[in-house]
Each structure stands twice: as structure tokens, then as C-alpha cells.
Design a protein around this motif. Structure first.
Motif, PDB file in Angstrom:
ATOM      1  N   GLY A 253       0.708  -1.198  -0.372  1.00 42.96           N
ATOM      2  CA  GLY A 253       0.415  -0.037  -0.420  1.00 42.96           C
ATOM      3  C   GLY A 253       0.644   1.589  -0.133  1.00 42.96           C
ATOM      4  N   PHE A 254       1.516   0.903  -0.395  1.00 44.04           N
ATOM      5  CA  PHE A 254       3.339   2.391  -0.644  1.00 44.04           C
ATOM      6  C   PHE A 254       4.798   1.806  -1.311  1.00 44.04           C
ATOM      7  CE2 PHE A 254       5.037   0.056   3.048  1.00 44.04           C
ATOM      8  CZ  PHE A 254       7.015   0.597   2.889  1.00 44.04           C
ATOM      9  N   TYR A 255       5.157   3.519  -1.284  1.00 40.13           N
ATOM     10  CA  TYR A 255       6.333   3.017  -2.201  1.00 40.13           C
ATOM     11  C   TYR A 255       6.741   4.239  -1.560  1.00 40.13           C
ATOM     12  CZ  TYR A 255       4.401  -0.391  -5.902  1.00 40.13           C
ATOM     13  OH  TYR A 255       4.195  -0.979  -6.815  1.00 40.13           O
ATOM     14  N   VAL A 256       7.904   3.933  -1.593  1.00 44.61           N
ATOM     15  CA  VAL A 256       8.873   5.388  -1.196  1.00 44.61           C
ATOM     16  C   VAL A 256       9.822   5.166  -2.713  1.00 44.61           C
ATOM     17  CG1 VAL A 256      11.525   5.501   0.277  1.00 44.61           C
ATOM     18  CG2 VAL A 256      10.047   3.582   0.436  1.00 44.61           C
ATOM     19  N   GLN A 257       9.295   6.954  -2.349  1.00 47.71           N
ATOM     20  CA  GLN A 257       9.658   7.927  -3.684  1.00 47.71           C
ATOM     21  C   GLN A 257      10.644   8.337  -3.561  1.00 47.71           C
ATOM     22  OE1 GLN A 257       9.214  11.374  -4.459  1.00 47.71           O
ATOM     23  NE2 GLN A 257       9.305  10.745  -7.128  1.00 47.71           N
ATOM     24  N   VAL A 258      11.978   8.147  -4.940  1.00 48.95           N
ATOM     25  CA  VAL A 258      12.961   8.953  -5.003  1.00 48.95           C
ATOM     26  C   VAL A 258      12.954   9.730  -6.040  1.00 48.95           C
ATOM     27  CG1 VAL A 258      15.553   8.366  -5.704  1.00 48.95           C
ATOM     28  CG2 VAL A 258      14.339   7.275  -3.594  1.00 48.95           C
ATOM     29  N   SER A 259      13.204  11.316  -6.251  1.00 42.95           N
ATOM     30  CA  SER A 259      13.391  12.068  -6.855  1.00 42.95           C
ATOM     31  C   SER A 259      14.480  12.733  -6.970  1.00 42.95           C
ATOM     32  CB  SER A 259      12.050  13.241  -6.422  1.00 42.95           C
ATOM     33  OG  SER A 259      11.855  13.929  -7.529  1.00 42.95           O
ATOM     34  N   VAL A 260      15.178  12.758  -8.113  1.00 39.54           N
ATOM     35  CA  VAL A 260      16.537  13.453  -8.792  1.00 39.54           C
ATOM     36  C   VAL A 260      16.099  14.077 -10.434  1.00 39.54           C
ATOM     37  CG1 VAL A 260      17.724  11.107  -7.900  1.00 39.54           C
ATOM     38  CG2 VAL A 260      17.256  10.664 -10.661  1.00 39.54           C
ATOM     39  N   PRO A 261      17.074  15.126 -10.129  1.00 36.67           N
ATOM     40  CA  PRO A 261      17.475  15.985 -10.866  1.00 36.67           C
ATOM     41  C   PRO A 261      17.245  15.568 -12.469  1.00 36.67           C
ATOM     42  CG  PRO A 261      18.510  16.751  -9.862  1.00 36.67           C
ATOM     43  CD  PRO A 261      18.217  15.736  -8.900  1.00 36.67           C
ATOM     44  N   ASP A 262      18.054  14.347 -12.459  1.00 36.67           N
ATOM     45  CA  ASP A 262      18.831  14.114 -13.365  1.00 36.67           C
ATOM     46  C   ASP A 262      18.761  12.881 -14.559  1.00 36.67           C
ATOM     47  OD1 ASP A 262      21.619  14.051 -15.434  1.00 36.67           O
ATOM     48  OD2 ASP A 262      22.332  12.510 -14.625  1.00 36.67           O
ATOM     49  N   PRO A 263      17.752  11.943 -15.574  1.00 36.87           N
ATOM     50  CA  PRO A 263      17.488  11.033 -15.936  1.00 36.87           C
ATOM     51  C   PRO A 263      18.544   9.826 -15.817  1.00 36.87           C
ATOM     52  CG  PRO A 263      17.052  12.889 -17.676  1.00 36.87           C
ATOM     53  CD  PRO A 263      18.202  13.613 -16.283  1.00 36.87           C
ATOM     54  N   ASP A 264      19.971  10.431 -15.723  1.00 32.68           N
ATOM     55  CA  ASP A 264      20.980   9.264 -15.998  1.00 32.68           C
ATOM     56  C   ASP A 264      21.409   9.179 -14.368  1.00 32.68           C
ATOM     57  OD1 ASP A 264      22.261   8.851 -18.481  1.00 32.68           O
ATOM     58  OD2 ASP A 264      23.160  10.684 -17.769  1.00 32.68           O
TER      59      ASP A 264
ATOM     60  N   ARG B 179      11.979  10.479 -16.284  1.00 36.74           N
ATOM     61  CA  ARG B 179      12.088   8.388 -15.886  1.00 36.74           C
ATOM     62  C   ARG B 179      11.599   8.907 -14.667  1.00 36.74           C
ATOM     63  NH1 ARG B 179      14.920   9.962 -20.204  1.00 36.74           N
ATOM     64  NH2 ARG B 179      16.459   9.165 -20.729  1.00 36.74           N
ATOM     65  N   PHE B 180      10.877   7.983 -15.231  1.00 39.68           N
ATOM     66  CA  PHE B 180      10.091   6.878 -14.056  1.00 39.68           C
ATOM     67  C   PHE B 180       9.900   5.882 -13.731  1.00 39.68           C
ATOM     68  CE2 PHE B 180       6.287   5.364 -12.010  1.00 39.68           C
ATOM     69  CZ  PHE B 180       6.158   6.106 -11.106  1.00 39.68           C
TER      70      PHE B 180
ATOM     71  N   TRP C  98      10.019   0.918  -4.310  1.00 39.15           N
ATOM     72  CA  TRP C  98      10.611   1.884  -5.159  1.00 39.15           C
ATOM     73  C   TRP C  98       9.886   2.796  -6.169  1.00 39.15           C
ATOM     74  CZ3 TRP C  98      14.354   4.542  -1.654  1.00 39.15           C
ATOM     75  CH2 TRP C  98      14.256   3.314  -1.115  1.00 39.15           C
ATOM     76  N   MET C  99       9.687   3.908  -6.064  1.00 31.78           N
ATOM     77  CA  MET C  99       9.594   4.523  -6.759  1.00 31.78           C
ATOM     78  C   MET C  99      10.449   5.736  -7.378  1.00 31.78           C
ATOM     79  SD  MET C  99       5.441   6.281  -7.242  1.00 31.78           S
ATOM     80  CE  MET C  99       4.203   4.940  -7.291  1.00 31.78           C
ATOM     81  N   VAL C 100      11.172   5.897  -8.581  1.00 32.62           N
ATOM     82  CA  VAL C 100      11.875   6.733  -9.047  1.00 32.62           C
ATOM     83  C   VAL C 100      11.845   7.522 -10.209  1.00 32.62           C
ATOM     84  CG1 VAL C 100      14.502   6.804  -9.725  1.00 32.62           C
ATOM     85  CG2 VAL C 100      14.324   4.740  -7.878  1.00 32.62           C
ATOM     86  N   ASN C 101      11.679   8.514  -9.733  1.00 32.46           N
ATOM     87  CA  ASN C 101      11.335   9.979 -10.383  1.00 32.46           C
ATOM     88  C   ASN C 101      12.057  11.459 -10.905  1.00 32.46           C
ATOM     89  OD1 ASN C 101       8.563  11.051 -11.923  1.00 32.46           O
ATOM     90  ND2 ASN C 101       9.095  12.845 -10.819  1.00 32.46           N
ATOM     91  N   CYS C 102      12.254  11.275 -11.887  1.00 37.72           N
ATOM     92  CA  CYS C 102      13.229  12.343 -12.846  1.00 37.72           C
ATOM     93  C   CYS C 102      11.970  13.501 -13.771  1.00 37.72           C
ATOM     94  CB  CYS C 102      14.234  11.806 -13.449  1.00 37.72           C
ATOM     95  SG  CYS C 102      15.490  13.378 -14.152  1.00 37.72           S
ATOM     96  N   GLU C 103      11.874  14.585 -12.635  1.00 43.83           N
ATOM     97  CA  GLU C 103      10.849  15.729 -13.299  1.00 43.83           C
ATOM     98  C   GLU C 103      10.823  16.362 -14.717  1.00 43.83           C
ATOM     99  OE1 GLU C 103       9.332  17.907 -10.903  1.00 43.83           O
ATOM    100  OE2 GLU C 103       8.990  17.023  -9.004  1.00 43.83           O
ATOM    101  N   GLN C 104      10.249  16.311 -15.541  1.00 42.51           N
ATOM    102  CA  GLN C 104      10.380  17.381 -16.832  1.00 42.51           C
ATOM    103  C   GLN C 104      11.425  18.724 -16.496  1.00 42.51           C
ATOM    104  OE1 GLN C 104       9.622  16.380 -20.223  1.00 42.51           O
ATOM    105  NE2 GLN C 104       7.877  13.932 -19.712  1.00 42.51           N
ATOM    106  N   VAL C 105      11.918  18.768 -17.070  1.00 43.61           N
ATOM    107  CA  VAL C 105      12.625  20.726 -16.964  1.00 43.61           C
ATOM    108  C   VAL C 105      11.647  20.815 -17.800  1.00 43.61           C
ATOM    109  CG1 VAL C 105      14.492  21.714 -17.242  1.00 43.61           C
ATOM    110  CG2 VAL C 105      14.821  19.083 -16.866  1.00 43.61           C
ATOM    111  N   VAL C 106      10.640  21.991 -17.897  1.00 41.30           N
ATOM    112  CA  VAL C 106      10.255  22.508 -18.904  1.00 41.30           C
ATOM    113  C   VAL C 106      10.963  23.560 -19.439  1.00 41.30           C
ATOM    114  CG1 VAL C 106       8.004  24.161 -19.525  1.00 41.30           C
ATOM    115  CG2 VAL C 106       8.454  22.085 -17.325  1.00 41.30           C
TER     116      VAL C 106
END
Length: 136
Positions: free
Chosen positions: A78-89, A116-117, A128-136
Motif C-alpha cells: 500500500g505504499f512506495y518509497v519515492q526518490v526524486s532526482v533532477p538528472d535522468p542518468d 524518467r519514471f 520504490w518509485m524513482v522519478n526524474c521530473e521533466q525540465v520545462v
């Protein structure tokens, strides 16, 4: 207020936190076994080397955890640990390091909301969820 995750393990907390330290780039600031605790006399000898409390510093966040006493462990759900980083690599590096010997639930890729997701359950059972937000 600060909200941090506390993960419970089935006897493999030490190995999990060593992997998390390596792939997330944090620093383990505490790793106390039951043997090192004041309550050591109340714990079976087989449990002395299990982790009573671990803390991994990740910049301004903490990831904490411990081994559950025998018979108390329940697999996470019922949960994920979410990691967000700025670089796709970097997102891919973290994703593949966490996914090793685990199970990929959603392969890491570009999506309409991110550069990246991906989603996975690591070898220790942590989602885990690994996310890299798009740069607008």
C-alpha cells in the motif's frame, strides 16, 4: 514538521541499509544492534546481531528502519518509497541498483510527466518509485 519513512525488515535491515547508502548516496549515521542496546539481556542471543534501529541521512531527509522481532514482520503493501532526482542518468543508475535481485513493476522510461519514471520492489521487499521530473 518533517515526514520520514521508517522501514521494517525480516532480519536483513543491515544489508538493506548498506545498499541504500551506496545507491542513494547518503550516509548511515546510526546502526544499532540489539546487542548494543540497554535491553540486550531481554533479547535472545540469535537476535543480538539484528538491527534495533538504523538511520540513513539523505541531505535534509532521513530513511530509518529496523528488523522486526520474530513473528512480527509483515511484507510492505500500500505504499512506495519515492526518490526524486533532477538528472535522468542518475534516476536510471538508482533504479537499476535498487532493482538488482528485485522485481521491476514498471520499467524506467520517459513518461508524459517525467524524464524518467520507474517502479520496483527491491531484493529486501521494499517498494520504490524513482522519478526524474521533466525540465520545462
Amino acid at each position: 514538521m518533517q515526514l520520514n519513512s521508517y522501514l521494517m525488515f525480516d532480519g536483513n535491515c543491515e544489508a538493506a541499509f548498506k545498499l541504500y547508502e551506496q545507491c542513494l548516496g547518503g550516509k548511515i549515521t546510526m546502526m544499532m544492534t540489539h546487542k548494543e542496546a540497554p535491553s540486550a539481556d531481554n533479547v535472545s542471543l540469535e537476535w543480538h546481531d539484528k538491527i534495533m534501529h538504523a538511520c540513513l541521512e539523505l541531505k535534509d531527509r532521513l530513511l530509518m528502519g529496523s528488523d522486526c522481532p520474530p513473528g512480527y514482520f509483515e511484507p510492505p503493501q500500500g505504499f512506495y518509497v519515492q526518490v526524486s532526482v533532477p538528472d535522468p542518468d542518475e534516476a536510471e543508475r538508482i533504479f537499476y541498483a535498487l532493482a538488482e535481485n528485485g522485481k521491476v513493476k514498471m520499467a524506467i522510461a520517459q513518461t508524459f510527466w517525467s524524464a524518467r519514471f520507474g517502479m520496483l520492489i527491491d531484493q529486501f521487499g521494499t517498494p520504490w518509485m524513482v522519478n526524474c521530473e521533466q525540465v520545462v
